[in-house]
Scaffold this active site. Structure first.
Site, short mmCIF file in Angstrom:
data_model
loop_
_atom_site.label_atom_id
_atom_site.label_comp_id
_atom_site.label_asym_id
_atom_site.label_seq_id
_atom_site.Cartn_x
_atom_site.Cartn_y
_atom_site.Cartn_z
N ASP A 57 32.38 73.78 43.07
CA ASP A 57 32.13 72.80 41.98
C ASP A 57 30.53 72.97 41.88
O ASP A 57 29.66 73.31 42.82
CB ASP A 57 32.39 71.63 42.19
CG ASP A 57 33.15 70.97 40.94
OD1 ASP A 57 32.66 71.70 39.73
OD2 ASP A 57 33.45 69.79 40.87
N GLU A 109 25.26 74.82 38.73
CA GLU A 109 24.43 75.39 37.31
C GLU A 109 23.00 74.67 37.37
O GLU A 109 22.36 74.85 36.37
CB GLU A 109 25.41 74.60 36.04
CG GLU A 109 26.63 75.15 36.08
CD GLU A 109 27.73 74.37 36.61
OE1 GLU A 109 28.97 74.29 36.52
OE2 GLU A 109 27.36 73.35 37.34
N ASP A 158 35.51 71.22 32.22
CA ASP A 158 35.95 69.89 31.93
C ASP A 158 36.19 69.79 30.32
O ASP A 158 35.64 69.06 29.62
CB ASP A 158 34.90 68.76 32.40
CG ASP A 158 34.51 68.80 33.90
OD1 ASP A 158 35.21 69.33 34.77
OD2 ASP A 158 33.43 68.42 34.00
#
Length: 793
Positions: free
Chosen positions: A476, A479, A540
């Site tokens: 996860d 970025e 998301d």
């Protein structure tokens, strides 16, 4: 139970606070980790611009020469009370003047990588480190090809090959790319092309030298033809055709799927004209596809060196060439194609066992249970240890799940808060990204994956989980690598920020391959080359039909960027999904390469109405029965660099209508899928030329537009006429499937039908050919004689 209930409520509250409405990052404020748009540097009165002029000293045997650049600056011009910024030539401003060239001659090179791939390189000044191995390229360096033939022309040079030609004009320098028919695909744009034909000040092929720090960046400018369309650039959620858009390529926590930023930007695009371009750099890039001036593409590249690969051919050929250079997606394990059950989050062994029991109780076929942020002692505080207060015996739990055909997946991230017990270890060993002083750029410690010692330390933590029996790791975030950070690679975040996801993906994938013998991760961020480390999911999304539609656009663009495998959160992530949206999103998810339900609780189908659970089960059953088709198509995608979820024009490049469709897709090469993006049970569907057979109803349709009603499963699925779609007997896990008997379902109105089949652990893809004999379809040749029973239905 009270403690677990409290944690579930707290987790729900956190999801709303973290990803809810009003908390996404708005761009343009100059905030930390806001995407870097470098385009203002190319329209700044303080900067100096070096416009490409003539090609000099060119050696056609080596493809090397020099480009002369002419020095310009912006100045103002007033006409009819309107002030314009225009480019004007200027003299050198350095002292001593005899030490620096006003119009420098700098290295240019053309290379031929394959019969369909050309490489263009140029430098804006002196470079100390040249031709270093690139993590973006599958072999670190690009291959060379000697099939192109050279000839001298009146104005310059020509290289011709089987699939096209490249023409180089010397004065002014211009490179033109043609296909095998001699049709112009695109060309570089010199100053004279626009200065003499338009009032609009258009910056041509050039580089900028910034007044603020003397850094340099290129702008590669290419011609755009009137009907040309542009696709790709990563998991982009804006309009599918990028013509008319400005696209910033900078990895970002996009906080959703309905804005212009991207978790997975990729510096590659393809044109409807029959060419593709890979911008080989990890710096920030701003691409202007006719946004400012509709006749040109301006590729504003942060790098001081220009390195472009141009690919010639059809969409399939371009993808094959691009992935041949940057890597094709290896085949993930069979179990990964099953259903992944998840939410944010399960907190305990008790939670996990209850969910697995219910998956089997309610006969929801599934292969993976995912523990998200709550398996540590403190939620979100990643220390790679199961919370001893809530997991009595994690290893036994994982083993028990495996006996039921369920793998375990675990969440983690590469950022470490000061309260994390690992924080001091990371600092003491220098495993973090540093700021200018050697301290932390953020409060968190961010792992520096450009440091081999960091990778070794990190992989040791991951390996301990895999050795415990964990099947996959969720990779996860990734970025937010510090843009101004100092990395062990001796480069700043200007070069490392976008490369961080690739290093991160690689670290987890490599150790998974080493320990488990499988290439499988579940990652959110990506850059060019990340397709070598499958798989990635779409971030998301909100729990809306518009987010569902945007998710598909992102997936289509991602597939056109070299990624074969992709997934998304069924129903959306942010809140509890409304049942009507969850019902329609489910078959879309089931007809994606990989499938997961995840997000704010509840996500489990039995937590909704019985009618919904039955509908969910029916869609899930369809996927599991289609597993031979899915698995074979995945194998073909892996070999050819094709996406499982693919734009219609990839299969039908000669159909003009196929280039316009962004709300349907081909699932593999034979199934056309049109999800329902409203509560209606029907929708308008565009069908490419030929006949199509409804997978659920058996109705036949010809090419063109049709209003089609979905069958029992709320999605429109059409099979290309003449197809054989292999099915298997339903099982509750891929582990329990019987591959010794396959049903070949025929969808054909002709005398022939074709398909492909790939069995687990077999040698390769097999072609299935059926012919009608006395009114019945029969195999032309049995691909697995004596090993598999093939039933023709």
């Amino acid at each position: 139970m009270t403690k677990n209930l409290f944690r579930l409520i707290a987790g729900c509250f956190f999801v709303y606070a973290f990803a809810g409405i009003g908390y996404a990052q708005k761009q343009g404020f100059g905030l930390q980790n806001e995407p870097v748009d470098i385009s203002p540097d190319f329209a700044d009165f303080e900067n100096t611009y070096y416009l490409s002029g003539d090609l000099v000293n060119f050696n056609p045997n080596t493809g090397k020469g020099q480009l002369q650049y002419n020095r310009y600056e912006y100045s103002t011009r007033i006409a009819f009370n309107n002030i314009l910024g225009v480019l004007r030539p200027v003299e050198a401003n350095e002292f001593p003047g005899n030490e620096y060239a006003a119009s420098p001659q700098l290295p240019f090179e053309i290379q031929f990588v394959s019969p369909k791939t050309v490489r263009i390189r140029a430098k804006s000044g002196f470079e100390l480190k040249t031709d270093q191995e690139s993590l973006m390229l599958v072999d670190g360096v690009a291959p060379t090809d000697n099939s192109w033939k050279y000839s001298k022309t009146e104005k310059g040079h020509e290289y011709s090959g089987k699939f096209g030609k490249v023409v180089i004009s010397e004065s002014p320098w211009k490179i033109s790319f043609y296909n095998a028919k001699g049709e112009l695909l695109t060309n570089t744009v010199p100053h004279s092309d626009n200065a003499e034909t338009t009032y609009t000040p258009v910056l041509p092929f050039s580089f900028v030298r910034r007044a603020s720090d003397y850094s340099r960046s290129f702008s590669a400018v290419l011609n755009l033809s009137p009907e040309e369309k542009i696709f790709g650039l990563g998991e982009s959620y804006t309009g599918f055709n990028k013509r008319g858009q400005k696209v910033v390529l900078y990895t970002d926590d996009a906080n959703g799927v309905q804005n212009e930023t991207m978790y997975k930007p990729v510096p590659f695009y393809m044109s409807s004209n029959g060419y593709g371009v890979f911008i080989h750099t990890s710096t920030p890039i701003t691409c202007d596809f006719g946004n400012y001036f509709n006749g040109v593409t301006s590729l504003m590249i942060g790098d001081e060196e220009l390195d472009l690969f141009v690919f010639l051919g059809s969409p399939k050929e371009i993808l094959y060439e691009y992935t041949g250079l940057t890597g094709k997606s290896p085949m993930p394990p069979l179990w990964s194609f099953g259903f992944w059950m998840s939410r944010i989050t399960y907190f305990s062994e008790e939670d996990g066992r209850a969910v697995v029991d219910n998956l089997r109780k309610y006969k929801i076929p599934s292969d993976v249970l995912h523990f998200d942020t709550g398996w540590f002692e403190t939620d979100w505080r990643c220390d790679y240890k199961f919370a001893p207060s809530r997991f009595n015996n994690a290893e036994k739990m994982i083993q028990d799940f495996q006996k039921q055909g369920i793998k375990t997946c675990l969440w983690q991230l590469p950022y470490f808060v000061p309260k994390n017990t690992l924080f001091s270890e990371i600092i003491e060993n220098g495993l973090y990204v540093k700021n200018n002083k050697g301290n932390l750029p953020y409060e968190d410690a961010v792992l520096d994956f450009s440091n081999p010692e960091t990778v070794e330390w990190y992989q040791g933590k991951i390996a301990s989980l895999l050795e415990l029996g964990v099947g996959a790791i969720k990779v996860d975030f990734g970025e937010a690598a510090p843009y101004n950070g100092i990395y062990a690679s001796d480069r700043t975040g200007f070069y490392e920020h976008n490369l961080f996801p690739l290093r991160y993906n690689k670290a987890v994938s490599d150790i998974t391959q080493k320990v488990k013998g499988e290439r499988i991760i579940w990652a959110r961020s990506a850059w060019a080359g990340s397709q070598r480390y499958p798989l990635h999911w779409g971030g998301d999304p909100a729990n809306t039909y518009s987010a569902m539609s945007s998710t598909l656009r992102g997936g289509l663009s991602f597939g056109l960027s070299g990624f074969s495998f992709w997934s998304h959160d069924i129903g959306g992530f942010v809140q509890k999904t409304p049942e009507n949206i969850y019902r329609h999103w489910t078959p879309f998810g089931m007809l994606t390469s990989h499938v997961r339900s995840h997000g704010a609780p509840p996500t489990e189908p039995w937590e909704y109405s019985e009618d919904f659970m039955n509908a969910f089960r029916e869609a899930d059953n369809m996927r599991y029965q289609l597993m031979p088709y899915i698995y074979a198509q995945a194998k073909e995608c892996s070999e050819q660099g094709l996406p499982m979820v693919r734009a219609l024009f990839v299969e039908f490049p000669d159909d003009p209508g196929a280039w316009l469709i962004d709300n349907q897709y081909m699932f593999g090469s034979q199934l056309l899928v049109a999800p329902l993006f409203s509560d209606s049970n029907s929708r308008n569907v565009y069908l490419p030329k030929g006949e199509w057979i409804d997978y659920q109803t058996g109705k036949t349709y010809s090419g063109g537009w049709h209003s089609i009603e979905a069958g029992n499963i709320p999605v429109v699925i059409l099979v290309q006429n003449g197809s054989v779609i292999p099915h298997i007997k339903l099982a509750q896990s891929t582990e329990f499937m019987d591959w010794t008997e396959i049903d070949l379902k025929v969808y054909s109105t002709s005398e022939k039908a074709n398909g492909v089949l790939y069995l687990p652990e077999s040698e390769g893809l097999k072609t299935i050919e059926l012919k009608k004999v006395e009114g019945k379809y029969k195999l032309s040749k049995h691909p697995y004689e004596g090993k598999v029973k093939l039933n023709i239905l």
